[in-house]
Design a protein around this motif. Structure first.
Motif, PDB file in Angstrom:
ATOM      1  N   UNK A 106      18.062   0.664  -4.957  1.00 23.47           N
ATOM      2  CA  UNK A 106      16.896   0.094  -4.269  1.00 23.47           C
ATOM      3  C   UNK A 106      16.663   0.738  -2.904  1.00 23.47           C
ATOM      4  N   UNK A 107      17.517   1.682  -2.510  1.00 27.09           N
ATOM      5  CA  UNK A 107      17.325   2.316  -1.207  1.00 27.09           C
ATOM      6  C   UNK A 107      15.994   3.075  -1.193  1.00 27.09           C
ATOM      7  N   UNK A 108      15.211   2.814  -0.191  1.00 27.53           N
ATOM      8  CA  UNK A 108      13.876   3.416  -0.098  1.00 27.53           C
ATOM      9  C   UNK A 108      12.774   2.431  -0.410  1.00 27.53           C
ATOM     10  N   UNK A 109      13.126   1.318  -1.063  1.00 27.73           N
ATOM     11  CA  UNK A 109      12.123   0.314  -1.390  1.00 27.73           C
ATOM     12  C   UNK A 109      11.805  -0.515  -0.145  1.00 27.73           C
ATOM     13  N   UNK A 110      10.670  -1.212  -0.189  1.00 27.79           N
ATOM     14  CA  UNK A 110      10.258  -2.034   0.949  1.00 27.79           C
ATOM     15  C   UNK A 110       9.233  -3.054   0.495  1.00 27.79           C
ATOM     16  N   UNK A 111       8.833  -3.918   1.436  1.00 24.68           N
ATOM     17  CA  UNK A 111       7.754  -4.869   1.157  1.00 24.68           C
ATOM     18  C   UNK A 111       6.483  -4.443   1.874  1.00 24.68           C
ATOM     19  N   UNK A 112       6.347  -3.142   2.092  1.00 25.82           N
ATOM     20  CA  UNK A 112       5.205  -2.598   2.816  1.00 25.82           C
ATOM     21  C   UNK A 112       3.880  -3.086   2.213  1.00 25.82           C
ATOM     22  N   UNK A 113       3.782  -3.095   0.891  1.00 23.20           N
ATOM     23  CA  UNK A 113       2.539  -3.491   0.228  1.00 23.20           C
ATOM     24  C   UNK A 113       2.276  -4.973   0.238  1.00 23.20           C
ATOM     25  N   UNK A 114       3.319  -5.771   0.557  1.00 27.47           N
ATOM     26  CA  UNK A 114       3.201  -7.229   0.667  1.00 27.47           C
ATOM     27  C   UNK A 114       2.557  -7.862  -0.563  1.00 27.47           C
ATOM     28  N   UNK A 115       2.877  -7.335  -1.720  1.00 27.39           N
ATOM     29  CA  UNK A 115       2.412  -7.933  -2.970  1.00 27.39           C
ATOM     30  C   UNK A 115       0.942  -7.750  -3.258  1.00 27.39           C
ATOM     31  N   UNK A 116       0.265  -6.881  -2.524  1.00 26.32           N
ATOM     32  CA  UNK A 116      -1.155  -6.637  -2.770  1.00 26.32           C
ATOM     33  C   UNK A 116      -1.358  -6.157  -4.203  1.00 26.32           C
ATOM     34  N   UNK A 117      -2.380  -6.695  -4.878  1.00 19.68           N
ATOM     35  CA  UNK A 117      -2.626  -6.370  -6.289  1.00 19.68           C
ATOM     36  C   UNK A 117      -3.458  -5.088  -6.400  1.00 19.68           C
ATOM     37  N   UNK A 118      -2.901  -4.115  -7.088  1.00 16.62           N
ATOM     38  CA  UNK A 118      -3.532  -2.802  -7.206  1.00 16.62           C
ATOM     39  C   UNK A 118      -3.645  -2.426  -8.674  1.00 16.62           C
ATOM     40  N   UNK A 119      -4.789  -1.893  -9.031  1.00 14.05           N
ATOM     41  CA  UNK A 119      -4.953  -1.335 -10.370  1.00 14.05           C
ATOM     42  C   UNK A 119      -5.109   0.172 -10.248  1.00 14.05           C
ATOM     43  N   UNK A 120      -4.302   0.912 -10.994  1.00 21.18           N
ATOM     44  CA  UNK A 120      -4.389   2.368 -11.001  1.00 21.18           C
ATOM     45  C   UNK A 120      -4.825   2.806 -12.390  1.00 21.18           C
ATOM     46  N   UNK A 121      -5.984   3.446 -12.458  1.00 17.13           N
ATOM     47  CA  UNK A 121      -6.516   3.930 -13.734  1.00 17.13           C
ATOM     48  C   UNK A 121      -6.444   5.448 -13.750  1.00 17.13           C
ATOM     49  N   UNK A 122      -5.836   6.000 -14.783  1.00 13.73           N
ATOM     50  CA  UNK A 122      -5.653   7.448 -14.817  1.00 13.73           C
ATOM     51  C   UNK A 122      -5.621   7.979 -16.247  1.00 13.73           C
TER      52      UNK A 122
END
Length: 550
Positions: A106-122
């Motif tokens: 888990x080193x490098x992980x964080x709560x930077x995004x604070x659970x914001x919901x994101x959809x990535x379409x590719x």
């Protein structure tokens, strides 16, 4: 807490004591030259007016107050008009090893995004032919971005938009129908705008094996429909298999046709009309895109009642926001750059801020073999499928090379160069760093040396090469968060190249197992183990393996 966050925290505490708040425009960045320290901050210059002091006087006051807040700074210097330059002591950098050993995967992980919901379409390639290498680059970018954003604390949903409606699907059906008729003995030629690829011959063969010549007895519209559905189904199965082999995940496969069947396109047009964002003129329905910055209004429904792709795209994005996503990320080919302002306008018309849609443009890949370009065109059939490239050079090499440069920059992909196991090959260079560490550990075990003795005095790690590695590993959480924030997976590949370079240099300057001091050998192995953890975590975020042997 990474060095920047740590420094900002203690600086904020000092400012609070001075009745000053951390200013939004303050920055903490590495100075241009290493001799000026590890990090530099401009906070004194920004707050000088509010504090009624000149910047250097305020910087001096901040400097004097910091001594009571931390013992981790070796030096604090004031430079130029009031920059604060900070150099951390060795003990601070050594704490990175403890953090990595505790957090490991888990080193490098964080709560930077604070659970914001994101959809990535590719990817979202039309199911009219196999994926080619250009699709592969978009797949690598999207999948890696999703991995990185999840690691940085975002709630990410991945999606493939299936273009299973419209003219191109009809052309696919007709192209397959002609191939089927050829197998039945009828000499019918393909038109230039039909799909020419031999993959449709295989589809026609399955139809011929199943139906013999009975499709010829059906009304042509029905026969073409059967050909279209079989071709789409076969091609889509192949696309899914290729993506699985490429380690690319899509949680949702969204059908364009479902929008039409559920009347969501017409409902969206009605919604736009009610909100004064669409109007009727000359028998057609128009979107008022000019009032939102587009160069002209756009047609949503033609005078013959045919819906445009733009209408479907607006309905699709409305559906995305209706599902509760805070941010929508679309990954498109670079040839769609002119479509971006149009979709930004549509998003605003739907009542969302323009920044709730981010579009990443992906340039096509120049596929080469020994410097000679390989042509790619789905319709003409003259292209190299992604699966063939994967089989030739491997998933690891493909993904890393695709992510080795910014997605909207041109990329030359020479099949022969990528296959070479040399230090000039970026993916080999990084993977070999990990394998090199594993090999070192294997040799140490053969000699009876404990690889991870935690009771050592790690202060023995006092060379410049030691500090360089420690500093670089301490950057990893920030690099991950920055890659997520800026939607830029290539930042991570750059970082891994730099970390691998420091490891290779260290190995050359300090032959680890040849040291006379056994404690020093083991301390260096603790250091190397940490490097291996960071390399493995970083490669995993790129969808690339960290081999133990090469």
């Amino acid at each position: 807490m990474n060095p920047k966050e740590y420094l900002q925290t203690i600086l904020s505490d000092v400012l609070k004591e001075m009745d000053l708040a951390w200013p939004e425009k303050a920055t903490i960045e590495p100075p241009r030259e290493k001799k000026f320290g590890d990090l530099a901050c401009n906070v004194a210059m920004i707050l000088s007016k509010q504090a009624s002091q000149n910047p250097r006087q305020l910087a001096e006051q901040i400097k004097n107050s910091l001594s009571s807040h931390t013992r981790d700074l070796k030096t604090i210097e004031i430079a130029g008009p009031g920059f604060l330059n900070f150099t951390f002591n060795k003990e601070y950098w050594l704490t990175t090893l403890d953090r990595i050993s505790k957090e490991t995967e888990s080193y490098g992980s964080s709560d930077f995004g604070q659970g914001s919901k994101v959809q990535v379409e590719y990817v979202s390639a039309n199911p009219t032919g196999p994926l080619h290498i250009g699709h592969g680059r978009g797949a690598a970018v999207g999948d890696s971005l999703a991995r990185i954003m999840r690691f940085a604390g975002y709630e990410v949903t991945t999606e493939y938009y299936l273009n299973d409606a419209g003219r191109q699907m009809n052309v696919l059906g007709i192209s397959t129908w002609i191939r089927y008729q050829n197998l039945c003995g009828l000499q019918i030629a393909l038109d230039p705008d039909h799909y020419q690829g031999e993959y449709l011959i295989e589809v026609a063969e399955t139809l011929h094996n199943e139906y013999s010549i009975s499709l010829l007895d059906m009304p042509e519209e029905r026969a073409v429909s059967i050909c279209r559905e079989r071709a789409m189904e076969t091609i889509l199965d192949g696309i899914k298999q290729d993506l699985q082999e490429f380690r690319v995940e899509h949680q949702i496969w969204f059908s364009e046709n479902s929008l039409i069947q559920d009347n969501k396109v017409e409902q969206t047009i009605d919604w736009l009309k009610k909100n004064n964002m669409a109007y009727d003129m000359d028998g057609a329905v128009w979107f008022k895109s000019t009032i939102l910055g587009d160069d002209k209004d756009r047609v949503l429904q033609k005078s013959d009642s045919t819906l445009t792709y733009f209408a479907s795209d607006i309905a699709y994005h409305k559906d995305k926001y209706d599902r509760g996503f805070d941010l929508v990320v679309d990954i498109w080919g670079a040839d769609h750059h002119g479509y971006v302002p149009r979709m930004k306008a549509a998003v605003q018309a739907l009542g969302r801020p323009a920044q709730s849609l981010e579009v990443i443009l992906v340039q096509l890949v120049n596929l080469l073999r020994e410097g000679e370009q390989v042509a790619m065109s789905t319709r003409s059939g003259q292209f190299v499928p992604l699966k063939d490239v994967i089989q030739e050079v491997g998933t690891d090499a493909c993904r890393f090379i695709f992510l080795s440069r910014k997605s909207d920059s041109h990329l030359d992909f020479d099949l022969e160069v990528v296959k070479r196991k040399t230090m000039d090959n970026p993916v080999y260079y990084v993977q070999y760093a990990h394998a090199r560490i594993c090999s070192l550990f294997a040799k140490a075990e053969e000699r009876g040396i404990s690889a991870l003795n935690r009771d050592l005095d790690l202060k023995l790690l006092d060379t410049q090469e030691d500090i360089d590695l420690l500093k670089k590993m301490a950057e990893f959480p920030e690099v991950v968060a920055s890659s997520a924030k800026n939607l830029s997976p290539h930042h991570l590949s750059y970082y891994l190249m730099e970390l691998a370079g420091l490891l290779h240099r260290y190995y050359t300057v300090h032959p680890v197992l040849a040291a006379d001091n056994q404690d020093l050998i083991q301390a260096r192995m603790v250091l190397f183990n940490a490097v291996a953890v960071v390399l493995k975590n970083g490669l995993k975020l790129l969808g690339v393996t960290a081999p133990e042997r090469m």
